[in-house]
Scaffold this motif. Structure first.
Motif, mmCIF file in Angstrom:
data_model
loop_
_atom_site.group_PDB
_atom_site.id
_atom_site.type_symbol
_atom_site.label_atom_id
_atom_site.label_comp_id
_atom_site.label_asym_id
_atom_site.label_seq_id
_atom_site.Cartn_x
_atom_site.Cartn_y
_atom_site.Cartn_z
ATOM 1 N N ALA A 12 -24.137 5.753 -40.618
ATOM 2 C CA ALA A 12 -22.979 4.857 -40.676
ATOM 3 C C ALA A 12 -22.416 4.764 -42.087
ATOM 4 O O ALA A 12 -21.200 4.631 -42.282
ATOM 5 C CB ALA A 12 -23.380 3.465 -40.180
ATOM 6 N N ALA A 13 -23.308 4.843 -43.085
ATOM 7 C CA ALA A 13 -22.849 4.765 -44.474
ATOM 8 C C ALA A 13 -22.317 6.092 -44.996
ATOM 9 O O ALA A 13 -21.590 6.120 -46.003
ATOM 10 C CB ALA A 13 -23.996 4.285 -45.370
ATOM 11 N N GLN A 14 -22.649 7.201 -44.332
ATOM 12 C CA GLN A 14 -22.344 8.531 -44.859
ATOM 13 C C GLN A 14 -20.843 8.828 -44.990
ATOM 14 O O GLN A 14 -20.413 9.354 -46.032
ATOM 15 C CB GLN A 14 -23.011 9.588 -43.989
ATOM 16 C CG GLN A 14 -23.095 10.963 -44.640
ATOM 17 C CD GLN A 14 -24.126 10.993 -45.754
ATOM 18 O OE1 GLN A 14 -25.285 10.732 -45.533
ATOM 19 N NE2 GLN A 14 -23.683 11.308 -46.972
ATOM 20 N N PRO A 15 -19.986 8.537 -43.972
ATOM 21 C CA PRO A 15 -18.570 8.911 -44.108
ATOM 22 C C PRO A 15 -17.892 8.300 -45.324
ATOM 23 O O PRO A 15 -17.114 8.979 -46.017
ATOM 24 C CB PRO A 15 -17.955 8.399 -42.800
ATOM 25 C CG PRO A 15 -19.084 8.371 -41.837
ATOM 26 C CD PRO A 15 -20.280 7.987 -42.634
ATOM 27 N N ALA A 16 -18.175 7.029 -45.601
ATOM 28 C CA ALA A 16 -17.538 6.381 -46.749
ATOM 29 C C ALA A 16 -17.996 7.011 -48.057
ATOM 30 O O ALA A 16 -17.199 7.211 -48.984
ATOM 31 C CB ALA A 16 -17.859 4.882 -46.742
ATOM 32 N N ALA A 31 -27.942 8.087 -48.145
ATOM 33 C CA ALA A 31 -26.682 8.784 -47.902
ATOM 34 C C ALA A 31 -26.147 9.412 -49.188
ATOM 35 O O ALA A 31 -25.605 10.530 -49.175
ATOM 36 C CB ALA A 31 -25.657 7.821 -47.313
ATOM 37 N N LEU A 32 -26.308 8.695 -50.297
ATOM 38 C CA LEU A 32 -25.880 9.225 -51.591
ATOM 39 C C LEU A 32 -26.691 10.467 -51.960
ATOM 40 O O LEU A 32 -26.131 11.487 -52.402
ATOM 41 C CB LEU A 32 -26.037 8.144 -52.661
ATOM 42 C CG LEU A 32 -25.776 8.562 -54.106
ATOM 43 C CD1 LEU A 32 -24.339 9.037 -54.283
ATOM 44 C CD2 LEU A 32 -26.088 7.412 -55.068
ATOM 45 N N VAL A 33 -28.011 10.399 -51.790
ATOM 46 C CA VAL A 33 -28.862 11.547 -52.103
ATOM 47 C C VAL A 33 -28.508 12.726 -51.204
ATOM 48 O O VAL A 33 -28.456 13.877 -51.655
ATOM 49 C CB VAL A 33 -30.351 11.172 -51.942
ATOM 50 C CG1 VAL A 33 -31.241 12.396 -52.171
ATOM 51 C CG2 VAL A 33 -30.739 10.055 -52.908
ATOM 52 N N ARG A 34 -28.227 12.454 -49.944
ATOM 53 C CA ARG A 34 -27.893 13.541 -49.019
ATOM 54 C C ARG A 34 -26.589 14.219 -49.422
ATOM 55 O O ARG A 34 -26.479 15.452 -49.345
ATOM 56 C CB ARG A 34 -27.798 13.012 -47.585
ATOM 57 C CG ARG A 34 -27.493 14.111 -46.585
ATOM 58 C CD ARG A 34 -27.916 13.784 -45.164
ATOM 59 N NE ARG A 34 -27.122 12.714 -44.572
ATOM 60 C CZ ARG A 34 -27.168 12.399 -43.274
ATOM 61 N NH1 ARG A 34 -27.984 13.066 -42.461
ATOM 62 N NH2 ARG A 34 -26.432 11.418 -42.796
ATOM 63 N N ARG A 35 -25.605 13.435 -49.855
ATOM 64 C CA ARG A 35 -24.356 14.073 -50.285
ATOM 65 C C ARG A 35 -24.601 14.954 -51.504
ATOM 66 O O ARG A 35 -24.129 16.096 -51.566
ATOM 67 C CB ARG A 35 -23.308 13.013 -50.608
ATOM 68 C CG ARG A 35 -22.096 13.657 -51.295
ATOM 69 C CD ARG A 35 -20.961 12.757 -51.595
ATOM 70 N NE ARG A 35 -20.055 13.394 -52.558
ATOM 71 C CZ ARG A 35 -18.869 12.926 -52.910
ATOM 72 N NH1 ARG A 35 -18.419 11.804 -52.365
ATOM 73 N NH2 ARG A 35 -18.119 13.572 -53.790
ATOM 74 N N ARG A 36 -25.326 14.433 -52.500
ATOM 75 C CA ARG A 36 -25.583 15.213 -53.714
ATOM 76 C C ARG A 36 -26.387 16.477 -53.392
ATOM 77 O O ARG A 36 -26.148 17.541 -53.979
ATOM 78 C CB ARG A 36 -26.341 14.358 -54.726
ATOM 79 C CG ARG A 36 -25.514 13.260 -55.376
ATOM 80 C CD ARG A 36 -24.316 13.821 -56.110
ATOM 81 N NE ARG A 36 -23.731 12.863 -57.047
ATOM 82 C CZ ARG A 36 -22.574 13.041 -57.665
ATOM 83 N NH1 ARG A 36 -21.867 14.149 -57.427
ATOM 84 N NH2 ARG A 36 -22.106 12.133 -58.512
ATOM 85 N N ALA A 37 -27.324 16.376 -52.468
ATOM 86 C CA ALA A 37 -28.115 17.552 -52.096
ATOM 87 C C ALA A 37 -27.231 18.618 -51.453
ATOM 88 O O ALA A 37 -27.398 19.821 -51.704
ATOM 89 C CB ALA A 37 -29.232 17.145 -51.140
#
Length: 658
Positions: free
Chosen positions: A54-58, A93-99
């Motif tokens: 839920a937090a990922q799209p933003a 979610a932040l770590v996943r985007r950076r990865a």
């Protein structure tokens, strides 16, 4: 404030190190089991994944500037409120985007669950090949953002160096510093690494450095004494670790279970020319005794035991030696150690000789332990046996077991692919509940069966035939052996059969990265000890996957089934195809002396008949021998932990003396 609680102690660690009664240990086992089943249920893990999603799209829609500001704000919230789900979910979610941006890999839902399990202080069981290295970045990054100093503990320097090189860009993008500590480093090189937010190190490095800190601090380990020492300017400047705050132990069952049978000892040289003659005399006496007549030995590698005839013969042989040999108990103890050096410890199995030094080989990892030595003169006797000048005697300054050390972390977590058999012991000793996460993709690993042969020669012949068959299909083959000696014997046979291959053992450790990198090429044949087991990722080319993937041949079972499964886990990783088969012999160390008479009957049956019943019974017999050794090792670990508790009051770095 969550982070400030850590700053109140200059060397944070757990200090409740009292031994527990049997009833308390069983209660701890039950508590951890219930926490793992109820506290981290599938419903709770799925709910957390939904919060991350839920937090990922933003977060994915943020610009780089907005993302950095969001990360800084999130870090403040984590340090203020602690590891609450409302902060941890957007952090994941932040770590996943950076990865995804930096590594080209975004965490799967199963990896999100795994990271959450680690962050809560549990032991994560994921199948081999499911990406535990990437999973650990979630827990390591978020714990570091919350103000914890994180130790990512691996089983060897090779994996520590590999993993930090892969993951450092991810941590840097999150505003976190990374460090690397290797066993070969000097103390002034290690200290900056330990001061980083996230440090990668081996289990042996962190334990020995902790012992060095304990020796430097002596009895000044309480928070009050440390604070007074800093205020007075008398605090030790050579302290390496910032305490034991948060640990993620990779291949946790290897560290917590397999390596827990041997205490870690820090010692100093104690020169003495008189001892050299003493060791030489002990080896001469041991060589004068005959096996089966003067001493008995349960099997290869077992400790020899003097019998009555051996004691009488030893007394006769020592009559003309110096007075130091007159004391019966000491004489028999020392010659018992010399018998172990001559008949128990075997070259290219238990140790290797390189550059004029005896290096111990760790059976669990297949690697040499350059800074380790046997105690009580055993190492010096092995050196004499090999025709080398014996080194100085070692004086023990301090020692600790893995069981007692890892219990001292404020938060301890771990991950492995093979721990279901020892889940109860992990809960009882370390207070760790085990939570299993199913694989993201269905396994495509095929089992081609197990075969038992009467002799090792028959087994090696079958192995060569299997290799030739796989090469005809263009598939790479990984052959696992238990010892360096076995790997070299098989290598010679492959050479005679004109089969090109590579060997990976403790003698070729410098070529490890190259050998592993080429092990997945079409038709490649690789012989390896346990160095190619835990943590090794054999990358396959696309055409190899089309042909069936990597084929693994296990040629001998180890002291526990978990090590076998680790080697098998090199194939069919992350949804790739692969297969394995097992080829055993009744001449293997594990069974050759288990029930000697039954072993001989089975051997004759296998050589005279082709009936499956003999093979099936033999395979059950082989597994029974392995289970017996597992039971023996468990008893040894229990005894060591009990002895550690009893002796810690006499050591300057442990127990009540602190």
């Amino acid at each position: 404030m969550f982070a400030l609680s850590l700053l109140a102690d200059l060397y944070p660690q757990r200090r409740d190190w009292q031994d527990r009664s049997w009833l308390d240990r069983q209660s701890e086992r039950l508590r951890t089991w219930l926490q793992a089943k109820l506290g981290l249920s599938a419903w709770r893990l799925n709910r957390f994944v939904r919060r991350v999603d839920a937090a990922q799209p933003a977060i994915d829609a943020m610009s780089e500037q907005a993302l950095q500001a969001f990360g800084a704000e999130l870090q403040l919230q984590l340090r203020r409120d602690g590891l609450q789900d409302k902060h941890v979910a957007p952090a994941f979610a932040l770590v996943r985007r950076r990865a995804g941006e930096l590594l080209g890999k975004r965490h799967f839902p199963t990896q999100l669950k795994g990271g959450y399990i680690l962050l809560q202080g549990f032991l994560l069981e994921m199948d081999t090949g499911e990406g535990k290295t990437l999973t650990a970045t979630l827990a390591a990054a978020v714990a570091a953002m919350a103000g914890r100093k994180v130790h990512v503990v691996t089983v060897n320097d090779y994996l520590a160096e590999r993993d930090v090189a892969l993951m450092a860009p991810l941590y840097h993008a999150l505003g976190l510093s990374t460090g690397l500590v290797l066993e070969s480093m000097k103390p002034d090189e290690k200290k900056p690494g330990y001061q980083a937010d996230i440090v990668y190190c081996s289990n042996k490095s962190v334990v020995f450095d902790y012992l060095r800190d304990r020796l430097a601090l002596a009895d000044k380990m309480s928070p009050m004494q440390l604070a007074l020492g800093r205020l007075s300017g008398r605090s030790a400047a050579n302290i390496l670790l910032p305490g034991l705050q948060f640990a993620i132990v990779d291949e946790a069952d290897s560290v917590f279970i397999d390596e827990a049978r041997t205490p870690l000892i820090i010692s100093a040289s104690r020169p003495g020319s008189e001892s050299e003659a003493y060791y030489r005399q002990a080896i001469e006496l041991a060589r004068a005794l005959q096996p089966g007549v003067h001493f008995s030995q349960a099997g290869p590698g077992a400790h020899p035991h003097l019998n009555g005839a051996g004691r009488d013969e030893l007394a006769r042989l020592a009559a003309h030696l110096p007075p130091v040999w007159r004391a019966r108990n000491r004489r028999e103890e020392v010659v018992g150690m010399a018998l172990m050096a001559c008949h128990g410890l075997r070259r290219d199995i238990d140790y290797i000789v390189t550059d004029g030094k005896v290096l111990i080989v760790d059976e669990n990892t297949g690697r040499t332990m350059a800074d380790r030595s046997w105690e009580r003169g055993l190492h010096q006797m092995v050196e004499v046996k090999e025709g080398l000048p014996p080194g100085d005697e070692r004086e023990t300054l301090g020692k600790i077991s893995y069981q007692l050390f890892f219990r001292r972390y404020l938060v301890l977590s771990g991950m492995t692919g093979t721990c279901r058999e020892v889940a109860g012991e992990l809960g009882e000793v370390y207070g760790l509940g085990v939570v299993r996460v199913p694989p993201y993709r269905r396994s495509r690993r095929r089992y081609l069966g197990a075969r038992l042969f009467a002799t090792a020669d028959q087994r090696w012949t079958a192995v060569i035939a299997a290799v030739q068959k796989m090469q005809q299909h263009g598939r790479p083959v990984l052959i696992g052996t238990r010892s360096i000696k076995a790997s070299e014997a098989l290598s010679l046979r492959l050479q005679q059969a004109a089969i090109a291959h590579r060997v990976l053992n403790a003698k070729q450790d410098a070529q490890e990265a190259e050998v592993v990198a080429r092990a997945g090429e079409p038709g490649a044949v690789t012989i390896a000890t346990n160095m190619a087991g835990r943590g090794t990722d054999v990358l396959l080319q696309d055409d190899v996957k089309m042909k069936g993937g990597l084929h693994v041949i296990l040629t001998e079972r180890h002291d526990n089934a978990r090590v076998d499964r680790q080697l098998i886990g090199r194939c069919a990783r992350q949804g790739d195809p692969g297969s394995y088969e097992i080829m055993l012999s009744l001449e293997d160390d594990l069974v050759v002396q288990f029930i000697a008479r039954f072993n001989a009957i089975l051997s004759r049956s296998l050589q005279t008949t082709n009936n499956n019943w003999a093979s099936n019974i033999g395979l059950l017999y082989y597994r029974a021998a392995q289970r017996y050794v597992e039971w023996q090792h468990r008893r040894l670990r229990q005894h060591m932990l009990s002895a550690d508790f009893k002796s810690r009051q006499a050591l300057s770095f442990s127990g009540q003396s602190e």
